[in-house]
Design a protein around this motif. Sequence first.
Motif, short mmCIF file in Angstrom:
data_model
loop_
_atom_site.label_atom_id
_atom_site.label_comp_id
_atom_site.label_asym_id
_atom_site.label_seq_id
_atom_site.Cartn_x
_atom_site.Cartn_y
_atom_site.Cartn_z
N PRO A 69 0.82 -1.21 0.00
CA PRO A 69 0.00 0.00 0.00
C PRO A 69 0.86 1.26 0.00
CG PRO A 69 -0.02 -1.03 2.17
CD PRO A 69 0.68 -1.97 1.26
N THR A 70 0.41 2.27 -0.71
CA THR A 70 1.24 3.44 -0.97
C THR A 70 1.62 4.20 0.29
OG1 THR A 70 -0.75 4.76 -1.41
CG2 THR A 70 0.36 3.75 -3.31
N HIS A 71 0.81 4.13 1.35
CA HIS A 71 1.13 4.89 2.55
C HIS A 71 2.40 4.38 3.24
CE1 HIS A 71 -1.05 1.58 4.54
NE2 HIS A 71 -0.42 1.93 5.65
N LEU A 72 2.81 3.15 2.91
CA LEU A 72 4.03 2.59 3.51
C LEU A 72 5.26 2.76 2.61
CD1 LEU A 72 2.63 -0.75 5.01
CD2 LEU A 72 3.41 1.26 6.28
N LEU A 83 8.73 9.46 2.95
CA LEU A 83 9.57 10.06 3.97
C LEU A 83 10.04 11.46 3.54
CD1 LEU A 83 11.82 7.03 5.02
CD2 LEU A 83 10.02 8.11 6.41
N PRO A 84 10.29 12.35 4.50
CA PRO A 84 10.84 13.67 4.15
C PRO A 84 12.16 13.55 3.40
CG PRO A 84 10.09 13.62 6.43
CD PRO A 84 10.02 12.22 5.94
N SER A 85 12.44 14.52 2.57
CA SER A 85 13.61 14.49 1.71
C SER A 85 14.92 14.19 2.45
CB SER A 85 13.73 15.82 0.95
OG SER A 85 14.85 15.83 0.11
N PRO A 86 15.18 14.80 3.64
CA PRO A 86 16.43 14.49 4.34
C PRO A 86 16.57 13.01 4.71
CG PRO A 86 15.45 16.49 5.23
CD PRO A 86 14.43 15.88 4.32
N MET A 87 15.45 12.36 5.01
CA MET A 87 15.49 10.94 5.36
C MET A 87 15.72 10.08 4.13
SD MET A 87 12.55 10.79 8.33
CE MET A 87 12.95 9.10 8.83
N ILE A 88 15.15 10.50 3.01
CA ILE A 88 15.42 9.79 1.75
C ILE A 88 16.91 9.88 1.41
CG2 ILE A 88 14.98 9.71 -0.74
CD1 ILE A 88 12.62 8.75 0.78
N TRP A 107 7.41 11.04 -6.94
CA TRP A 107 6.44 10.61 -5.93
C TRP A 107 5.90 11.82 -5.18
CZ3 TRP A 107 4.81 5.62 -5.23
CH2 TRP A 107 4.04 5.34 -4.09
N ASP A 108 4.61 11.86 -4.97
CA ASP A 108 4.00 12.92 -4.16
C ASP A 108 4.06 12.49 -2.69
OD1 ASP A 108 3.34 14.53 -6.33
OD2 ASP A 108 1.46 13.46 -6.67
N ARG A 109 5.02 13.04 -1.96
CA ARG A 109 5.23 12.62 -0.57
C ARG A 109 4.01 12.94 0.28
NH1 ARG A 109 10.56 14.70 -1.66
NH2 ARG A 109 12.01 12.96 -1.86
N ASN A 110 3.65 11.96 1.13
CA ASN A 110 2.49 12.14 2.00
C ASN A 110 2.73 11.39 3.29
OD1 ASN A 110 0.03 12.54 3.18
ND2 ASN A 110 -1.19 11.76 1.46
N ILE A 111 3.59 11.91 4.14
CA ILE A 111 3.90 11.22 5.39
C ILE A 111 2.70 11.23 6.33
CG2 ILE A 111 4.83 13.22 6.63
CD1 ILE A 111 6.18 9.58 6.63
N LYS A 112 1.81 12.21 6.17
CA LYS A 112 0.61 12.26 7.01
C LYS A 112 -0.27 11.04 6.76
CE LYS A 112 -3.30 15.26 8.25
NZ LYS A 112 -4.31 14.20 8.14
N ASP A 151 -1.47 8.66 9.77
CA ASP A 151 -2.91 8.49 10.03
C ASP A 151 -3.33 7.03 9.94
OD1 ASP A 151 -3.11 11.20 10.36
OD2 ASP A 151 -3.99 11.60 8.39
N LYS A 152 -2.91 6.35 8.88
CA LYS A 152 -3.33 4.96 8.69
C LYS A 152 -2.66 4.02 9.68
CE LYS A 152 -4.78 5.45 3.90
NZ LYS A 152 -4.52 5.18 2.48
#
Length: 387
Positions: A302-305, A310-315, A350-355, A359-360
Amino acid sequence: MDAKKLLQNKSICVLPWTGFQLEPSGEVKNCIISKESIGNIADTKIKNIVHGEANTRLKEKMLSDLKPNNCSGCYLQEKHRADLSSISSRLYYLKEIGPKTDLKLLEQPKDFSLKHVDLRWTNSCNQACVYCGPGLSSKWAQELGVKVNSKKDVRKDVKEFVFENISNLQNVYLAGGEPMLMKENLEFLKLLKEKNPDCTIRVNTNLSTTQTGIFDLLVSFPNVHWTVSVETLEHEYEYIRHHGSWSDFEKNLTIIKKLKHKISFNMLHFILNYDSLFDCVDHFRGLGFHDNSFIIGPLYTPTHLNILNLPSPMIKKVVGKIKKLLDDKPEGYLKNSYENLLLYYTTTKWDRNIKDFIDKTKIRDARRGTDWSKVFPQLFEELNELE
């Protein structure tokens, strides 16, 4: 067409002529890489599916030196790996089945001769991994209160077709769900042992149990390749593989390690094990497993995982870690895996969406009575610092 020319063909794959994959849903595909099914056993008999219009069209394209979109996963992998050091499913089965197959079979798009089966009879599973779902895990279905139609009434047709051809099988893949729990595999392996004991068997297992007749039968075959699903260690393992036990996993790995069978580890890289996956690899290398024992890929859904949330610095941290590991000159599939991860993480938009991940994950934790922030404190702290 001789074997050498067959291996040089950039479009053709032997599986549409020689095999199929059965999903727990009843969907039938050419293989796990296939984008679409070629039929469903709820609607059509398996013989009519493998001889049917969808499979025939695919073979006609291959014979015309065209690359069907359904098989684009393999073609894309081969394009990015021109040296073919990272073998695609297409090339794997060309080497495994191609040399033992009458090549005249591949000249006719309507012909079919069963040599390979990938059997995932049901969704029966004793774990509910965070990235899975009810379609492939009965534990997930139980947790969500979902009924999954296993279509047991129509599987008899598949069983009869496979059993009729069991003496001709060259390669068998058992997955699931968890194949150690499926009574269909017990019946299948008993007949295979009687009719075709030298057949190559690959079994994709979570290695949660060896206390089944299925395990006892597998041990009796000479050509078995255990592909073990694992992503991290200890308490992180038990969170990711909900209902799983790390101590049971270690005990059962020790058991199969004593066998004269091949063992490899199938690993998925995603947010929760973004850093600890590499410790997991080091752990198994320390137990004596060589670099060719590791097949690692990014988790797409699933895409949320997906790690790209992750934020750019973590990538950048992950990319730097992989580059450093490659500087240490790993070999074989481990080297290929790291290179493929690096390629994916540095070229994919990729459209980053850590939220969405947070949430999930909180919803799942509330349902299971778990807490990801306590199991993965380093990840939790890094995300908080970057908010």
